[in-house]
Design an enzyme around this catalytic site. Structure first.
Site, short mmCIF file in Angstrom:
data_model
loop_
_atom_site.label_atom_id
_atom_site.label_comp_id
_atom_site.label_asym_id
_atom_site.label_seq_id
_atom_site.Cartn_x
_atom_site.Cartn_y
_atom_site.Cartn_z
N ASN A 38 0.82 -1.22 0.00
CA ASN A 38 0.00 0.00 0.00
C ASN A 38 0.85 1.27 0.00
O ASN A 38 0.37 2.35 0.29
CB ASN A 38 -0.90 0.02 1.24
CG ASN A 38 -1.82 -1.20 1.28
OD1 ASN A 38 -2.40 -1.57 0.28
ND2 ASN A 38 -1.93 -1.82 2.44
N HIS A 124 -14.12 -1.39 6.91
CA HIS A 124 -13.01 -2.19 7.42
C HIS A 124 -13.36 -2.93 8.72
O HIS A 124 -14.14 -2.44 9.55
CB HIS A 124 -11.81 -1.26 7.66
CG HIS A 124 -10.54 -1.99 7.90
ND1 HIS A 124 -10.00 -2.16 9.16
CD2 HIS A 124 -9.70 -2.61 7.04
CE1 HIS A 124 -8.88 -2.84 9.06
NE2 HIS A 124 -8.67 -3.13 7.79
N GLU A 164 -15.74 4.92 4.09
CA GLU A 164 -14.31 5.05 3.79
C GLU A 164 -14.15 5.92 2.56
O GLU A 164 -15.05 5.96 1.72
CB GLU A 164 -13.71 3.67 3.53
CG GLU A 164 -13.77 2.78 4.74
CD GLU A 164 -13.19 1.39 4.50
OE1 GLU A 164 -12.57 1.16 3.44
OE2 GLU A 164 -13.36 0.54 5.38
N SER A 168 -10.66 -0.57 0.45
CA SER A 168 -9.36 -1.24 0.32
C SER A 168 -9.40 -2.50 -0.53
O SER A 168 -8.41 -2.87 -1.13
CB SER A 168 -8.78 -1.55 1.69
OG SER A 168 -9.68 -2.34 2.42
N ASP A 193 -13.08 6.97 7.11
CA ASP A 193 -11.78 6.32 7.25
C ASP A 193 -11.02 6.59 5.95
O ASP A 193 -11.38 6.08 4.89
CB ASP A 193 -12.00 4.81 7.47
CG ASP A 193 -10.68 4.05 7.56
OD1 ASP A 193 -9.63 4.62 7.21
OD2 ASP A 193 -10.73 2.87 7.96
N HIS A 196 -6.83 4.79 2.66
CA HIS A 196 -6.22 4.62 1.34
C HIS A 196 -6.28 5.87 0.48
O HIS A 196 -5.84 5.85 -0.68
CB HIS A 196 -6.88 3.44 0.61
CG HIS A 196 -6.63 2.15 1.32
ND1 HIS A 196 -5.48 1.40 1.14
CD2 HIS A 196 -7.35 1.50 2.27
CE1 HIS A 196 -5.52 0.34 1.92
NE2 HIS A 196 -6.64 0.38 2.62
N LYS A 226 0.17 3.56 4.67
CA LYS A 226 -0.23 3.29 3.28
C LYS A 226 0.41 4.39 2.41
O LYS A 226 1.60 4.35 2.17
CB LYS A 226 -1.74 3.18 3.21
CG LYS A 226 -2.20 2.09 4.24
CD LYS A 226 -3.63 1.80 4.24
CE LYS A 226 -4.06 1.00 5.46
NZ LYS A 226 -3.42 -0.30 5.67
C1 LIG Z 1 -9.76 1.04 5.30
C2 LIG Z 1 -8.75 0.65 6.32
N1 LIG Z 1 -8.84 1.17 7.56
C3 LIG Z 1 -7.97 0.85 8.52
C4 LIG Z 1 -6.94 -0.03 8.28
C5 LIG Z 1 -5.99 -0.38 9.38
O1 LIG Z 1 -4.83 0.39 9.27
P1 LIG Z 1 -3.46 -0.16 9.84
O2 LIG Z 1 -2.88 -1.05 8.80
O3 LIG Z 1 -2.66 1.08 10.11
O4 LIG Z 1 -3.78 -0.91 11.09
C6 LIG Z 1 -6.78 -0.57 7.00
C7 LIG Z 1 -5.67 -1.50 6.72
O5 LIG Z 1 -5.80 -2.56 6.25
C8 LIG Z 1 -7.71 -0.24 6.00
O6 LIG Z 1 -7.64 -0.77 4.78
#
Ligand SMILES: Cc1ncc(COP(=O)(O)O)c(C=O)c1O
Length: 376
Positions: A38, A124, A164, A168, A193, A196, A226
């Site tokens: 990422n 997520h 989001e 992802s 969120d 990405h 990321k």
């Molecule tokens: C949309 C989303 N939020 C949160 C996370 C979690 O982030 P981190 O990898 O910093 O724990 C991810 C990671 O996979 C994600 O894709």
């Protein structure tokens, strides 16, 4: 021993279902080209980020020594919070060791303040788990379906509406302006969120915060592992939100802060993402996305719609996805092979992530490998 028998039975079942995940060591540069990370701008290898990390270790040590609520909040952490607030046009930020911790903590802490939480179905796991632990009423709206979200939002309120910026496992983007309009209409607080999107989308890489004000979008998850190429995360928003989480957020209070060197490295990455170099890297990434999609089209490789670095080749069966992933690996190409429970049953896929650092030659090798593996 019960545990040995039980684990064995569970593992055999997962293996039979092609759902067993095995650990593998990825050694960058060992004749493998990664299209699975990422690090969309390549900042994890940028000399200024590496220098900030190395100098930070000399100055602040290898660890922070304690929770941020004790002595783990040091000058580089304070600087990073101010920098995030300024970059994203918000009051303040609170740092967490990971995006998972930030989301889980914030959801569990805030959800009980709302009558209802309405969340995109493809959100997520960290948000969904936080919601489950908060145990109040919540509903999932059909993916990116603003009308459905509107129907589910309670007339009584207060509501929390969650989605989001970039999904992802799909690469598609949420209709932020429409979500913000619905939130105003229904007197809901919007939380995006931006894992990405941050650093990668929009002018100066501001992503969601660049499109919506703090009033329209009071809660943002910013992750550093990321587009910014480091690790860790923040919740960004109002001073009161930070004061509350600082006092009540369990993952924040009862966990060692990430080290000052890491904060300094993230700050260096943000300076790059914000400035002219970030602009050039985003333009290179956009060219790579364009080239990849054009070549796929020319070679009849079906892709899900996405303008983001995350590109999806839908496969369907878990077994077929695994087989294609292995065939690609044999040709020196690593992609994400995504299976349930990360995605719905029967929707296994290849998750290909492009970076500004991929060369045209590498993208052509990927296309050749995909053809060879039978995806066209
Ligand atoms: C949309 C989303 N939020 C949160 C996370 C979690 O982030 P981190 O990898 O910093 O724990 C991810 C990671 O996979 C994600 O894709």
């Amino acid at each position: 021993m019960h545990i040995a028998t039980e684990l064995n039975a569970q593992l055999s079942q997962l293996q039979q279902q092609n759902l067993l995940r095995t650990r593998r060591v990825f050694q960058p540069g060992a004749q493998l080209i990664s299209f699975a990370g990422n690090d969309y701008l390549g900042l994890s290898q940028h000399p200024l980020v590496l220098k900030a990390y190395a100098q930070g270790v000399q100055q602040w040590g290898a660890g922070s020594g304690a929770s941020p609520a004790v002595i783990g909040f040091q000058p580089p952490h304070a600087y990073l919070c101010r920098q995030l607030a300024e970059w994203l046009g918000r009051d303040d930020a609170l740092l967490f060791s990971s995006g998972f911790a930030a989301n889980h903590c914030t959801m569990r802490s805030l959800a009980p303040m709302y009558m209802q939480v309405v969340i995109d179905k493809l959100s997520h796991a960290s948000l969904l788990d936080g919601m489950t632990d908060a145990t109040n009423s919540w509903k999932r709206f059909r993916h990116n379906n603003v009308q459905h979200a509107q129907q589910l939002l309670s007339a009584e309120g207060p509501n929390l509406l969650v989605s989001e910026s970039v999904f992802s496992m799909d690469g598609d983007q949420a209709p932020l302006a429409a979500l913000a309009d619905v939130a105003v209409q229904k007197q809901a607080d919007l939380w995006i969120d931006d894992a990405h999107g941050l650093g990668v989308v929009g002018a100066e890489g501001c992503s969601a915060a660049g499109q919506l004000t703090q009033r329209q979008l009071p809660i943002i998850t910013a992750t550093f592992g990321k587009g910014l190429g480091v690790m860790g995360a923040a919740i960004v928003g109002s001073s009161d939100l930070m004061a509350y989480l600082h006092t009540q957020g369990r993952e924040y209070i009862y966990s060692t802060a990430f080290c000052g060197a890491q904060a300094a490295a993230v700050s260096a990455a943000i300076r790059l993402a914000q400035g002219y170099e970030g602009q050039c890297l985003r333009a290179r990434l956009a060219d790579n996305i364009d080239d990849f999609r054009t070549l796929c089209k020319q070679n009849n490789i079906a892709l899900a719609p996405s303008e983001h670095a995350i590109q999806i080749v839908p496969v369907g069966s878990d077994q077929a996805a695994l087989m294609i992933g292995n065939l690609l690996a044999e040709q020196g190409i690593v992609v994400g092979v995504i299976r349930p429970p990360t995605v719905a049953k029967g929707s296994a896929r290849l998750r290909i992530t492009l970076s500004a650092q991929h060369s045209q030659a590498e993208i052509k090798l990927l296309i050749q490998a995909l053809i060879h593996a039978g995806t066209s």
